[in-house]
Motif scaffolding. Structure first.
Motif, PDB file in Angstrom:
ATOM      1  N   ASP A 177      -4.018 -11.121  -0.518  1.00 34.28           N
ATOM      2  CA  ASP A 177      -2.809 -10.343  -0.819  1.00 34.28           C
ATOM      3  C   ASP A 177      -1.589 -11.244  -0.846  1.00 34.28           C
ATOM      4  OD1 ASP A 177      -4.029  -7.936  -1.132  1.00 34.28           O
ATOM      5  OD2 ASP A 177      -3.583  -7.178   0.860  1.00 34.28           O
ATOM      6  N   ARG A 178      -1.531 -12.153   0.117  1.00 32.29           N
ATOM      7  CA  ARG A 178      -0.399 -13.083   0.189  1.00 32.29           C
ATOM      8  C   ARG A 178      -0.343 -13.967  -1.061  1.00 32.29           C
ATOM      9  NH1 ARG A 178       2.109 -15.018   4.851  1.00 32.29           N
ATOM     10  NH2 ARG A 178       0.408 -14.171   6.093  1.00 32.29           N
ATOM     11  N   VAL A 179      -1.487 -14.499  -1.447  1.00 34.19           N
ATOM     12  CA  VAL A 179      -1.536 -15.399  -2.607  1.00 34.19           C
ATOM     13  C   VAL A 179      -1.220 -14.643  -3.894  1.00 34.19           C
ATOM     14  CG1 VAL A 179      -3.043 -16.834  -4.026  1.00 34.19           C
ATOM     15  CG2 VAL A 179      -3.115 -17.041  -1.541  1.00 34.19           C
ATOM     16  N   ILE A 180      -1.809 -13.445  -4.047  1.00 39.62           N
ATOM     17  CA  ILE A 180      -1.541 -12.650  -5.248  1.00 39.62           C
ATOM     18  C   ILE A 180      -0.064 -12.295  -5.321  1.00 39.62           C
ATOM     19  CG2 ILE A 180      -1.932 -10.425  -6.371  1.00 39.62           C
ATOM     20  CD1 ILE A 180      -4.804 -10.529  -5.356  1.00 39.62           C
ATOM     21  N   GLY A 181       0.511 -11.925  -4.172  1.00 44.65           N
ATOM     22  CA  GLY A 181       1.926 -11.587  -4.138  1.00 44.65           C
ATOM     23  C   GLY A 181       2.796 -12.744  -4.564  1.00 44.65           C
ATOM     24  N   LEU A 182       2.526 -13.933  -4.043  1.00 41.38           N
ATOM     25  CA  LEU A 182       3.296 -15.117  -4.403  1.00 41.38           C
ATOM     26  C   LEU A 182       3.076 -15.480  -5.871  1.00 41.38           C
ATOM     27  CD1 LEU A 182       2.643 -17.218  -1.181  1.00 41.38           C
ATOM     28  CD2 LEU A 182       4.802 -16.158  -1.844  1.00 41.38           C
ATOM     29  N   GLU A 183       1.848 -15.303  -6.332  1.00 40.42           N
ATOM     30  CA  GLU A 183       1.540 -15.582  -7.730  1.00 40.42           C
ATOM     31  C   GLU A 183       2.340 -14.670  -8.664  1.00 40.42           C
ATOM     32  OE1 GLU A 183      -0.445 -17.103 -11.137  1.00 40.42           O
ATOM     33  OE2 GLU A 183      -0.552 -17.834  -9.087  1.00 40.42           O
TER      34      GLU A 183
ATOM     35  N   ASP B 224      -1.508 -24.298   1.759  1.00 38.41           N
ATOM     36  CA  ASP B 224      -0.626 -25.022   0.844  1.00 38.41           C
ATOM     37  C   ASP B 224      -1.115 -24.909  -0.596  1.00 38.41           C
ATOM     38  OD1 ASP B 224      -2.836 -26.678   0.802  1.00 38.41           O
ATOM     39  OD2 ASP B 224      -1.822 -28.422   1.632  1.00 38.41           O
ATOM     40  N   ARG B 225      -2.142 -24.108  -0.803  1.00 40.06           N
ATOM     41  CA  ARG B 225      -2.618 -23.820  -2.159  1.00 40.06           C
ATOM     42  C   ARG B 225      -1.515 -23.177  -3.003  1.00 40.06           C
ATOM     43  NH1 ARG B 225      -6.945 -18.977  -3.511  1.00 40.06           N
ATOM     44  NH2 ARG B 225      -6.410 -18.769  -5.711  1.00 40.06           N
ATOM     45  N   VAL B 226      -0.588 -22.469  -2.359  1.00 44.18           N
ATOM     46  CA  VAL B 226       0.485 -21.819  -3.110  1.00 44.18           C
ATOM     47  C   VAL B 226       1.339 -22.849  -3.843  1.00 44.18           C
ATOM     48  CG1 VAL B 226       0.574 -19.780  -1.632  1.00 44.18           C
ATOM     49  CG2 VAL B 226       2.016 -21.748  -1.091  1.00 44.18           C
TER      50      VAL B 226
ATOM     51  N   MET C  59       0.833  -1.196   0.000  1.00 47.26           N
ATOM     52  CA  MET C  59       0.000   0.000   0.000  1.00 47.26           C
ATOM     53  C   MET C  59       0.873   1.253   0.000  1.00 47.26           C
ATOM     54  SD  MET C  59      -2.816  -1.317   2.800  1.00 47.26           S
ATOM     55  CE  MET C  59      -3.836   0.153   2.642  1.00 47.26           C
ATOM     56  N   LEU C  60       0.915   1.940  -1.143  1.00 45.06           N
ATOM     57  CA  LEU C  60       1.683   3.168  -1.298  1.00 45.06           C
ATOM     58  C   LEU C  60       0.742   4.289  -1.735  1.00 45.06           C
ATOM     59  CD1 LEU C  60       4.747   1.624  -3.177  1.00 45.06           C
ATOM     60  CD2 LEU C  60       4.711   2.413  -0.797  1.00 45.06           C
ATOM     61  N   PRO C  61       1.115   5.547  -1.503  1.00 47.95           N
ATOM     62  CA  PRO C  61       0.201   6.650  -1.783  1.00 47.95           C
ATOM     63  C   PRO C  61      -0.097   6.874  -3.261  1.00 47.95           C
ATOM     64  CG  PRO C  61       2.366   7.477  -1.142  1.00 47.95           C
ATOM     65  CD  PRO C  61       2.369   6.003  -0.865  1.00 47.95           C
ATOM     66  N   ASP C  62       0.845   6.534  -4.143  1.00 46.32           N
ATOM     67  CA  ASP C  62       0.663   6.851  -5.559  1.00 46.32           C
ATOM     68  C   ASP C  62       0.523   5.627  -6.459  1.00 46.32           C
ATOM     69  OD1 ASP C  62       3.227   6.206  -4.884  1.00 46.32           O
ATOM     70  OD2 ASP C  62       4.188   7.672  -6.176  1.00 46.32           O
ATOM     71  N   CYS C  63       0.917   4.461  -5.977  1.00 51.57           N
ATOM     72  CA  CYS C  63       0.707   3.211  -6.712  1.00 51.57           C
ATOM     73  C   CYS C  63       0.848   2.090  -5.694  1.00 51.57           C
ATOM     74  CB  CYS C  63       1.689   3.048  -7.863  1.00 51.57           C
ATOM     75  SG  CYS C  63       3.408   2.832  -7.352  1.00 51.57           S
ATOM     76  N   ASP C  64       0.638   0.854  -6.112  1.00 50.02           N
ATOM     77  CA  ASP C  64       0.777  -0.223  -5.124  1.00 50.02           C
ATOM     78  C   ASP C  64       1.946  -1.138  -5.490  1.00 50.02           C
ATOM     79  OD1 ASP C  64      -0.087  -2.051  -7.068  1.00 50.02           O
ATOM     80  OD2 ASP C  64      -2.151  -1.995  -6.387  1.00 50.02           O
ATOM     81  N   GLY C  65       2.303  -1.992  -4.521  1.00 55.08           N
ATOM     82  CA  GLY C  65       3.424  -2.882  -4.711  1.00 55.08           C
ATOM     83  C   GLY C  65       3.212  -3.869  -5.841  1.00 55.08           C
ATOM     84  N   PHE C  66       1.954  -4.212  -6.122  1.00 56.69           N
ATOM     85  CA  PHE C  66       1.671  -5.136  -7.215  1.00 56.69           C
ATOM     86  C   PHE C  66       2.107  -4.541  -8.557  1.00 56.69           C
ATOM     87  CE2 PHE C  66      -1.960  -6.610  -4.340  1.00 56.69           C
ATOM     88  CZ  PHE C  66      -1.192  -7.622  -3.797  1.00 56.69           C
TER      89      PHE C  66
END
Length: 224
Positions: A86-92, A192-194, A53-60
């Motif tokens: 968020d965790r799953v999307i990040g790992l993906e 363990d879905r990851v 979570m950043l003010p102008d864009c996100d980490g994704f």
């Protein structure tokens, strides 16, 4: 000396984390906004630590650009949103670890050390020339690269770690729990879905591999 880029918009937390990281002898460059990062996407640090979570864009958005530059650059996500999605999307998207706020700075240090050790082993015995082959596939363990015939296949750090593990254990069946422990470590907390998601991505990129699903248990890489 490892080079680490930290992206955290909370100024006080940014300062604290930077201080802890520098105390480990690492070269730290910190950013408060995503726009600052965009000017440094073409840099090649050894590790990125990204706040989602950043003010102008996100980490994704940032990890997409980072991985487009170099798929193998490891990334740790941090976020105040302790959500499984968020965790799953990040790992993906190729992140190697995820820390939910609030966390102790020492926890970030521990996870960073483990990740750097796994990705950039400095052991002489591990630096020796080593090539693994399976059919038309070849793994260069020194460079952490995988080739099909003479063409390099773009992969994430996690995809490499799992393939390297399976190539070293052809014919051996591993449960999802065993893979989770080997690839994510014993301090990973989540579904363990990851593992299934990672296997799915590998099968898409490595369609000629005989990667067998053992239903109700896990996976096994067989001879081609």
């Amino acid at each position: 000396m490892y080079s680490i880029y930290l992206v955290e918009d909370e100024k006080d937390l940014n300062t604290i984390l930077s201080t802890y990281l520098r105390q480990e002898g690492w070269n730290i460059k910190s950013f408060l906004t995503g726009s600052e990062v965009l000017d440094h996407i073409n840099d090649e640090p050894d590790l990125w630590i990204l706040d989602i979570m950043l003010p102008d864009c996100d980490g994704f958005e940032l990890i997409k650009k980072i991985k487009n530059k170099n798929e193998n650059t490891p990334v740790i996500f941090i976020s105040a949103r302790d959500k499984d999605i968020d965790r799953v999307i990040g790992l993906e998207m190729g992140s190697d670890d995820y820390l939910a706020k609030p966390f102790l700075p020492i926890e970030l240090i521990i996870r960073t050390k483990k990740l750097l050790k796994r990705v950039y082993s400095t052991s002489i015995s591990q630096k020796k020339s080593e090539t693994l082959t399976l059919g038309d596939y070849r793994i260069d363990e020194n460079k952490r690269k995988i080739f099909f015939k003479d063409t390099e296949i773009e992969i994430t750090s996690k995809e490499y770690d799992l393939l390297n593990f399976l190539f070293n254990n052809i014919g051996t069946a591993f449960s999802r729990e065993q893979i989770l422990l080997k690839i994510w470590g014993n301090d990973y907390f989540g579904s363990d879905r990851v593992v299934d998601d990672l296997i799915r991505r590998i099968r898409k990129k490595f369609s000629n591999l005989n990667l067998e699903t053992i239903y109700g248990f896990g996976y096994r890489l067989n001879e081609v």
